[in-house]
Enzyme design. Structure first.
Site, PDB file in Angstrom:
ATOM      1  N   GLY A  41      59.194  39.699  -0.953  1.00  8.41           N
ATOM      2  CA  GLY A  41      60.628  38.424  -0.515  1.00  8.41           C
ATOM      3  C   GLY A  41      60.496  38.127   1.119  1.00  8.41           C
ATOM      4  N   ILE A  42      61.570  37.951   1.249  1.00  7.55           N
ATOM      5  CA  ILE A  42      62.246  37.062   2.348  1.00  7.55           C
ATOM      6  C   ILE A  42      63.327  37.701   3.139  1.00  7.55           C
ATOM      7  CG2 ILE A  42      60.719  36.436   3.938  1.00  7.55           C
ATOM      8  CD1 ILE A  42      61.733  33.437   3.324  1.00  7.55           C
ATOM      9  N   GLY A  43      63.909  37.866   3.418  1.00  7.64           N
ATOM     10  CA  GLY A  43      65.797  38.352   3.978  1.00  7.64           C
ATOM     11  C   GLY A  43      66.063  39.612   4.724  1.00  7.64           C
ATOM     12  N   ILE A  45      67.248  42.278   3.422  1.00 12.67           N
ATOM     13  CA  ILE A  45      67.340  43.336   3.407  1.00 12.67           C
ATOM     14  C   ILE A  45      65.451  43.597   2.894  1.00 12.67           C
ATOM     15  CG2 ILE A  45      67.394  44.954   0.762  1.00 12.67           C
ATOM     16  CD1 ILE A  45      70.370  44.045   0.460  1.00 12.67           C
ATOM     17  N   GLU A  64      54.857  36.913  -3.732  1.00 14.79           N
ATOM     18  CA  GLU A  64      55.167  34.773  -2.830  1.00 14.79           C
ATOM     19  C   GLU A  64      55.567  34.882  -1.586  1.00 14.79           C
ATOM     20  OE1 GLU A  64      58.498  33.195  -4.570  1.00 14.79           O
ATOM     21  OE2 GLU A  64      57.961  33.112  -6.976  1.00 14.79           O
TER      22      GLU A  64
END
Length: 96
Positions: A41-43, A45, A64
């Protein structure tokens, strides 16, 4: 229909630099064994977790989305997808 505009990008860097994200990321990275296949994922953390994986071996990606830290780890040979049981040797990414 053809278009001509820049691809949208999320800025990298300072988002994952806060102390809380770094502490969480360190704990998560400790749980990831060599040979694991990850969904990142992204972000802030996920970005921070990638910074703690330099000493891991044979990681894989089936996700994804993922951020630039994955590219860095591929270039270092940390992520090589060699232990994946599905699509061995390949990064799989897609969003529907």
């Amino acid at each position: 229909m053809p278009v001509n505009y820049a691809i949208a990008e999320l800025p990298m860097g300072s988002e994952g630099d806060d102390q809380i994200s770094q502490k969480i990321a360190g704990h998560i990275a400790d749980l990831i064994p060599d040979g694991a296949t990850m969904q990142m994922g992204i972000g802030s953390i996920p970005d921070a977790v990638l910074n703690f994986l330099d000493n891991k071996k044979d990681l894989g990606i089936h996700s994804e989305m993922f951020s630039d830290g994955v590219v860095r780890l591929v270039e270092q040979g940390v992520i090589n997808n060699s232990c994946k049981t599905l699509h061995t040797g390949k990064i799989v990414a897609g969003l529907s």
